[in-house]
Design an enzyme around this catalytic site. Sequence first.
Site: not given
Ligand SMILES: NC(=O)c1ccc[n+]([C@@H]2O[C@H](COP(=O)([O-])OP(=O)(O)OC[C@H]3O[C@@H](n4cnc5c(N)ncnc54)[C@H](OP(=O)(O)O)[C@@H]3O)[C@@H](O)[C@H]2O)c1
Length: 284
Positions: A70, A106
Amino acid sequence: MITGKTKVIGIFGSPIEHTLSPVIHNEAFRVLKIDYCYVPFYVKKENLREAVQAIRALSLKGVNVTVPHKERVVEYLDELSEEVLKIGAANTILNSEGILKGFNTDVKGFITSIKEEGVEIAGRKVLLIGAGGAARAVAYGVLKEAGKVYIFNRTIEKAKEIEKQFNDIGEIRALPELSERVTRDMEIVINATSLGMKRDDPYPIGPYLLNSSHIYYDVVYPQTPLMKEVKKKGCKVIGGLGMLVWQAVYAFEIWTGVRPSAEIFMKILNKVLTNSKKFATKHT
Ligand SMILES: NC(=O)c1ccc[n+]([C@@H]2O[C@H](COP(=O)([O-])OP(=O)(O)OC[C@H]3O[C@@H](n4cnc5c(N)ncnc54)[C@H](OP(=O)(O)O)[C@@H]3O)[C@@H](O)[C@H]2O)c1
């Protein structure tokens, strides 16, 4: 039926096997009798540039972009929406006669999904957990609606980066830690981390920090263990399915010019999730 006239939409991601988007969009194209089809493409990080060039070469009408592309995809696009310019991430591309336009649905997906649950963000105190792609979209949306947001992330530097980048839209404060003192003043708490997707994930926030006065929104879907836990405490809980549906509705409209009803998408999604639950029960 796919013919020579059918317009093709894709989704680029890695991994891509888990995506629900092809099922949602293909079923919607069928129900609405729109001559489009939607195909998943496994695109490795190192092949993203070629994949974007292929949108033009193959005359794809558009694509969705998912993890991990993205953010990087933005540099290969010709025109960017206001949200993409600010957030630095796109999840939807439209091929308009060879011009590739980037959007981030989003943001509107999140805003519409929370509002349709009867929750107004304007004037509310909002705590956002996470600093990845989803968190940036949610932070942008909350700042536009409420003018203020508090953000906490495991890696504080990433929250501070968002604070710096978004402080011209509204008041944004990165928090070094979560405590009862912080959460008792909050009205809406949003999890935008990926925690809750896997069964053994830790909670993004301790349930003891939430009480029945909090509205808890989680971008993860379907229901996570924390959602269950805080529902028992009397919190209003909103899961990520609504956001998933609405971001798809807005992307569908960008590609086809037709705004489908969210009910169609929700129905399809519920059917898919029920079937996959049945499948999982049968095979475990
Ligand atoms: N409902 C929807 O339409 C929609 C749309 C978009 C995304 N999502 C969901 O949103 C979620 C995040 O997506 P993203 O694209 O933002 O992913 P991303 O860019 O990889 O970000 C992941 C986030 O999770 C945190 N994280 C991961 N493992 C962790 C842990 N063990 N302890 C604490 N924090 C942790 C990361 O913290 P750090 O920075 O410290 O690594 C970061 O803030 C996913 O589950 C995705 O499926 C849903």
